[in-house]
Scaffold this active site. Structure first.
Site, PDB file in Angstrom:
ATOM      1  N   ASP A  14      -2.017  -0.840   5.845  1.00 51.99           N
ATOM      2  CA  ASP A  14      -2.400  -0.427   7.197  1.00 51.99           C
ATOM      3  C   ASP A  14      -3.915  -0.470   7.412  1.00 51.99           C
ATOM      4  O   ASP A  14      -4.381  -0.150   8.507  1.00 51.99           O
ATOM      5  CB  ASP A  14      -1.871   0.982   7.505  1.00 51.99           C
ATOM      6  CG  ASP A  14      -2.550   2.054   6.659  1.00 51.99           C
ATOM      7  OD1 ASP A  14      -2.730   1.820   5.446  1.00 51.99           O
ATOM      8  OD2 ASP A  14      -2.891   3.123   7.199  1.00 51.99           O
TER       9      ASP A  14
ATOM     10  N   ASP B  14       0.864  -1.165   0.000  1.00 52.04           N
ATOM     11  CA  ASP B  14       0.000   0.000   0.000  1.00 52.04           C
ATOM     12  C   ASP B  14       0.915   1.233   0.000  1.00 52.04           C
ATOM     13  O   ASP B  14       2.096   1.133   0.350  1.00 52.04           O
ATOM     14  CB  ASP B  14      -0.870  -0.039   1.262  1.00 52.04           C
ATOM     15  CG  ASP B  14      -1.785   1.163   1.397  1.00 52.04           C
ATOM     16  OD1 ASP B  14      -2.206   1.712   0.363  1.00 52.04           O
ATOM     17  OD2 ASP B  14      -2.076   1.541   2.543  1.00 52.04           O
TER      18      ASP B  14
END
Length: 206
Positions: free
Chosen positions: A173, A8
Protein backbone atom coordinates in the site's frame (compact mmCIF):
# COMPACT_ATOMS: atom_id res chain seq x y z
CA UNK A 1 4.20 -15.44 -15.90
CA UNK A 2 3.78 -14.65 -12.21
CA UNK A 3 4.99 -17.44 -9.94
CA UNK A 4 5.68 -15.60 -6.67
CA UNK A 5 3.50 -13.03 -4.91
CA UNK A 6 5.33 -10.79 -2.45
CA UNK A 7 2.98 -9.28 0.13
CA UNK A 8 3.37 -6.35 2.46
CA UNK A 9 1.88 -6.92 5.93
CA UNK A 10 0.38 -3.68 7.24
CA UNK A 11 -2.15 -2.13 4.89
CA UNK A 12 -2.48 -5.29 2.80
CA UNK A 13 -2.84 -8.49 4.85
CA UNK A 14 -3.91 -6.52 7.92
CA UNK A 15 -5.23 -2.97 8.02
CA UNK A 16 -3.07 -0.30 9.62
CA UNK A 17 -4.43 2.02 12.30
CA UNK A 18 -1.79 4.73 12.45
CA UNK A 19 -3.92 7.02 14.60
CA UNK A 20 -4.38 4.33 17.28
CA UNK A 21 -0.63 3.69 17.38
CA UNK A 22 -0.02 7.42 17.89
CA UNK A 23 -2.71 7.55 20.59
CA UNK A 24 -1.18 4.61 22.46
CA UNK A 25 2.36 5.95 22.40
CA UNK A 26 1.07 9.35 23.53
CA UNK A 27 -0.72 7.59 26.40
CA UNK A 28 2.61 6.00 27.35
CA UNK A 29 4.04 9.51 27.67
CA UNK A 30 5.56 10.15 24.24
CA UNK A 31 4.21 13.64 23.61
CA UNK A 32 5.61 13.94 20.07
CA UNK A 33 4.42 10.49 18.94
CA UNK A 34 2.63 11.99 15.92
CA UNK A 35 5.94 13.41 14.65
CA UNK A 36 7.95 10.27 15.43
CA UNK A 37 5.62 7.68 13.87
CA UNK A 38 5.15 7.21 10.14
CA UNK A 39 2.53 5.01 8.43
CA UNK A 40 5.16 3.51 6.08
CA UNK A 41 8.79 3.99 7.13
CA UNK A 42 9.85 4.69 10.71
CA UNK A 43 12.72 6.94 11.82
CA UNK A 44 14.62 7.50 15.06
CA UNK A 45 14.51 4.69 17.61
CA UNK A 46 11.39 3.34 15.88
CA UNK A 47 13.29 3.03 12.62
CA UNK A 48 16.35 1.65 14.40
CA UNK A 49 14.18 -1.12 15.85
CA UNK A 50 12.62 -1.97 12.48
CA UNK A 51 16.01 -1.95 10.76
CA UNK A 52 17.49 -4.25 13.39
CA UNK A 53 20.00 -1.68 14.64
CA UNK A 54 18.62 -2.10 18.15
CA UNK A 55 16.64 -4.94 19.76
CA UNK A 56 13.40 -4.93 21.73
CA UNK A 57 15.15 -4.39 25.08
CA UNK A 58 17.26 -1.50 23.85
CA UNK A 59 14.14 0.07 22.33
CA UNK A 60 12.36 -0.28 25.69
CA UNK A 61 15.23 1.44 27.45
CA UNK A 62 15.41 4.27 24.91
CA UNK A 63 11.64 4.84 24.91
CA UNK A 64 11.69 4.85 28.73
CA UNK A 65 14.33 7.57 28.59
CA UNK A 66 12.26 9.62 26.13
CA UNK A 67 9.08 9.47 28.23
CA UNK A 68 10.87 9.93 31.55
CA UNK A 69 9.73 6.75 33.24
CA UNK A 70 10.49 3.04 33.16
CA UNK A 71 8.32 1.24 30.63
CA UNK A 72 7.75 -2.51 30.53
CA UNK A 73 8.05 -4.77 27.49
CA UNK A 74 4.26 -5.18 27.52
CA UNK A 75 3.71 -1.41 27.47
CA UNK A 76 5.97 -1.06 24.44
CA UNK A 77 4.21 -3.98 22.77
CA UNK A 78 0.83 -2.38 23.54
CA UNK A 79 2.00 0.77 21.76
CA UNK A 80 3.22 -1.01 18.65
CA UNK A 81 0.14 -3.22 18.40
CA UNK A 82 -1.93 -0.08 18.02
CA UNK A 83 -0.89 -0.32 14.37
CA UNK A 84 -2.86 -3.57 14.02
CA UNK A 85 -6.29 -2.64 12.75
CA UNK A 86 -8.51 -5.36 11.34
CA UNK A 87 -7.36 -8.77 10.14
CA UNK A 88 -9.95 -9.38 7.41
CA UNK A 89 -10.78 -13.05 7.07
CA UNK A 90 -11.29 -12.48 3.33
CA UNK A 91 -7.57 -11.73 3.05
CA UNK A 92 -6.55 -14.91 4.86
CA UNK A 93 -8.92 -16.96 2.72
CA UNK A 94 -7.43 -15.32 -0.39
CA UNK A 95 -3.92 -16.33 0.73
CA UNK A 96 -5.10 -19.93 1.13
CA UNK A 97 -6.73 -19.85 -2.31
CA UNK A 98 -3.67 -18.35 -4.05
CA UNK A 99 -1.41 -20.97 -2.50
CA UNK A 100 -3.77 -23.73 -3.57
CA UNK A 101 -3.59 -22.31 -7.11
CA UNK A 102 0.17 -22.84 -7.09
CA UNK A 103 1.56 -19.41 -6.31
CA UNK A 104 4.46 -19.09 -3.90
CA UNK A 105 3.54 -16.49 -1.26
CA UNK A 106 6.14 -14.53 0.66
CA UNK A 107 6.08 -11.57 3.04
CA UNK A 108 8.33 -8.51 2.69
CA UNK A 109 7.68 -6.23 5.63
CA UNK A 110 9.09 -3.33 7.60
CA UNK A 111 8.33 -4.64 11.08
CA UNK A 112 9.78 -5.35 14.50
CA UNK A 113 9.89 -7.97 17.28
CA UNK A 114 6.95 -6.45 19.18
CA UNK A 115 4.63 -6.63 16.18
CA UNK A 116 5.77 -10.09 15.18
CA UNK A 117 5.25 -11.44 18.71
CA UNK A 118 1.55 -11.14 17.90
CA UNK A 119 1.62 -11.77 14.14
CA UNK A 120 3.49 -15.08 14.61
CA UNK A 121 1.39 -16.19 17.58
CA UNK A 122 -1.63 -18.56 17.58
CA UNK A 123 -3.79 -15.53 18.45
CA UNK A 124 -3.18 -13.93 15.05
CA UNK A 125 -6.09 -15.26 12.98
CA UNK A 126 -8.51 -15.93 15.85
CA UNK A 127 -8.48 -19.63 14.98
CA UNK A 128 -5.16 -20.72 16.46
CA UNK A 129 -3.09 -19.95 13.37
CA UNK A 130 -0.16 -17.54 13.00
CA UNK A 131 0.64 -15.65 9.81
CA UNK A 132 3.44 -18.01 8.84
CA UNK A 133 0.91 -20.81 8.36
CA UNK A 134 -0.46 -18.84 5.38
CA UNK A 135 2.86 -18.06 3.69
CA UNK A 136 5.91 -19.84 2.30
CA UNK A 137 8.59 -17.43 3.53
CA UNK A 138 8.91 -14.27 5.61
CA UNK A 139 11.43 -11.50 4.94
CA UNK A 140 11.40 -9.12 7.90
CA UNK A 141 13.25 -5.80 8.00
CA UNK A 142 14.58 -6.17 11.54
CA UNK A 143 16.06 -9.57 10.76
CA UNK A 144 17.46 -8.64 7.34
CA UNK A 145 18.80 -5.28 8.62
CA UNK A 146 17.29 -3.31 5.76
CA UNK A 147 14.01 -1.46 5.23
CA UNK A 148 11.75 -0.63 2.33
CA UNK A 149 12.00 1.38 0.15
CA UNK A 150 15.71 0.43 -0.02
CA UNK A 151 16.27 -1.39 -3.31
CA UNK A 152 18.61 -3.80 -1.51
CA UNK A 153 15.67 -5.31 0.41
CA UNK A 154 13.94 -6.29 -2.84
CA UNK A 155 17.13 -7.61 -4.45
CA UNK A 156 17.91 -9.78 -1.43
CA UNK A 157 14.43 -11.30 -1.51
CA UNK A 158 14.80 -12.06 -5.23
CA UNK A 159 18.17 -13.66 -4.54
CA UNK A 160 16.86 -15.74 -1.62
CA UNK A 161 13.86 -16.84 -3.66
CA UNK A 162 16.04 -17.51 -6.72
CA UNK A 163 13.44 -15.90 -8.92
CA UNK A 164 13.28 -13.26 -11.66
CA UNK A 165 11.65 -9.87 -11.07
CA UNK A 166 9.34 -10.50 -14.04
CA UNK A 167 7.99 -13.61 -12.31
CA UNK A 168 7.00 -11.72 -9.15
CA UNK A 169 4.06 -9.53 -8.16
CA UNK A 170 4.65 -7.16 -5.23
CA UNK A 171 1.53 -6.02 -3.34
CA UNK A 172 2.08 -3.01 -1.05
CA UNK A 173 0.00 0.00 0.00
CA UNK A 174 3.08 2.29 0.02
CA UNK A 175 3.57 4.19 -3.26
CA UNK A 176 7.31 4.71 -2.57
CA UNK A 177 7.84 0.99 -2.01
CA UNK A 178 5.95 0.07 -5.17
CA UNK A 179 7.92 2.61 -7.20
CA UNK A 180 11.27 1.10 -6.18
CA UNK A 181 10.08 -2.44 -6.88
CA UNK A 182 8.88 -1.34 -10.34
CA UNK A 183 12.26 0.20 -11.12
CA UNK A 184 13.98 -3.16 -10.77
CA UNK A 185 11.42 -4.95 -12.94
CA UNK A 186 9.02 -6.40 -10.36
CA UNK A 187 5.32 -6.30 -11.28
CA UNK A 188 3.41 -4.22 -8.72
CA UNK A 189 -0.06 -3.63 -7.31
CA UNK A 190 -0.70 -0.78 -4.85
CA UNK A 191 -4.06 -1.14 -3.09
CA UNK A 192 -5.04 1.43 -0.48
CA UNK A 193 -4.81 0.54 3.21
CA UNK A 194 -7.77 -1.73 3.99
CA UNK A 195 -8.97 -2.00 0.37
CA UNK A 196 -10.43 -5.36 -0.64
CA UNK A 197 -7.80 -6.58 -3.10
CA UNK A 198 -8.84 -10.23 -3.10
CA UNK A 199 -10.50 -10.16 -6.53
CA UNK A 200 -8.60 -7.26 -8.11
CA UNK A 201 -5.29 -9.10 -7.66
CA UNK A 202 -6.22 -11.52 -10.43
CA UNK A 203 -6.04 -8.68 -12.96
CA UNK A 204 -2.34 -8.42 -12.10
CA UNK A 205 -1.73 -12.17 -12.24
CA UNK A 206 -2.77 -12.61 -15.88
Amino acid sequence: MIKTIIFDLGGVIITINHEEAVRRFEALGLKDAAQRLDPYTQGGIFGDLEEGKIGAEEFRQELSRLVGRELTYDECRYGWLGYCGDIPQRNLQALKKLRAEGYRLVLLSNTNPYMMSFILSPEFDGQGGSLDTYLDALYLSYKMKVMKPDELFFRRVLMEEQTLPSECLFVDDGPRNVAVASQIGINTFCPKNGEDWTNIIYQYLK
